[in-house]
Write a protein that holds these residues in place. Sequence first.
Motif, PDB file in Angstrom:
ATOM      1  N   ASP A  34       0.871  -1.179   0.000  1.00  0.00           N
ATOM      2  CA  ASP A  34       0.000   0.000   0.000  1.00  0.00           C
ATOM      3  C   ASP A  34       0.902   1.221   0.000  1.00  0.00           C
TER       4      ASP A  34
ATOM      5  N   ASP B 269      -3.348  -5.146   3.542  1.00  0.00           N
ATOM      6  CA  ASP B 269      -3.836  -6.198   4.426  1.00  0.00           C
ATOM      7  C   ASP B 269      -5.350  -6.238   4.587  1.00  0.00           C
ATOM      8  N   GLN B 270      -6.078  -5.515   3.739  1.00  0.00           N
ATOM      9  CA  GLN B 270      -7.524  -5.466   3.930  1.00  0.00           C
ATOM     10  C   GLN B 270      -8.291  -6.485   3.096  1.00  0.00           C
ATOM     11  N   VAL B 271      -7.712  -6.950   1.994  1.00  0.00           N
ATOM     12  CA  VAL B 271      -8.386  -7.952   1.179  1.00  0.00           C
ATOM     13  C   VAL B 271      -7.483  -9.165   1.007  1.00  0.00           C
TER      14      VAL B 271
ATOM     15  N   ARG C   8      -6.910  -1.358  -1.313  1.00  0.00           N
ATOM     16  CA  ARG C   8      -8.027  -0.620  -0.700  1.00  0.00           C
ATOM     17  C   ARG C   8      -8.842  -1.555   0.195  1.00  0.00           C
ATOM     18  N   SER C   9      -9.789  -0.966   0.912  1.00  0.00           N
ATOM     19  CA  SER C   9     -10.744  -1.789   1.647  1.00  0.00           C
ATOM     20  C   SER C   9     -11.658  -2.459   0.623  1.00  0.00           C
ATOM     21  N   PRO C  10     -12.335  -3.542   0.979  1.00  0.00           N
ATOM     22  CA  PRO C  10     -13.219  -4.198   0.007  1.00  0.00           C
ATOM     23  C   PRO C  10     -14.259  -3.253  -0.606  1.00  0.00           C
ATOM     24  N   GLN C  11     -14.891  -2.437   0.209  1.00  0.00           N
ATOM     25  CA  GLN C  11     -15.907  -1.516  -0.299  1.00  0.00           C
ATOM     26  C   GLN C  11     -15.291  -0.443  -1.196  1.00  0.00           C
ATOM     27  N   ASP C  12     -14.141   0.086  -0.801  1.00  0.00           N
ATOM     28  CA  ASP C  12     -13.460   1.084  -1.630  1.00  0.00           C
ATOM     29  C   ASP C  12     -12.976   0.466  -2.943  1.00  0.00           C
TER      30      ASP C  12
ATOM     31  N   ASP D 278     -12.739 -10.704   1.025  1.00  0.00           N
ATOM     32  CA  ASP D 278     -12.195  -9.993   2.185  1.00  0.00           C
ATOM     33  C   ASP D 278     -11.413 -10.956   3.070  1.00  0.00           C
ATOM     34  N   ARG D 279     -10.775 -10.433   4.079  1.00  0.00           N
ATOM     35  CA  ARG D 279      -9.914 -11.244   4.944  1.00  0.00           C
ATOM     36  C   ARG D 279     -10.688 -12.336   5.683  1.00  0.00           C
TER      37      ARG D 279
END
Length: 85
Positions: free
Chosen positions: A15, A23-25, A48-52, A69-70
């Motif tokens: 990142d 580390d988000q997905v 990114r985060s899953p939603q982002d 996702d994780r």
Amino acid sequence: AGAGVNGVWHGHLIDPRRARPADQVAGVTVVAPDAEAADVIATAAGVRSPQDALAFVDRFERVGCLVVDRGGAQLANGEWRRRFA
């Protein structure tokens, strides 16, 4: 793919905002009009985060995305669901 260090999973994506492993997905799969676009979009979504990640991918026409996702939950954008559901 990733590796565990002291019991912590680390992927191969860094990142750039944190200079640390993303580390988000757990995984991102992208279907795009060409391989180069799919690779670039998947890499950018993977930090990114899953939603982002899904919101980012939705900026592009004819690009489908599946994010894991994780916790193992699968999230898909509308183009992915249209093609594969």
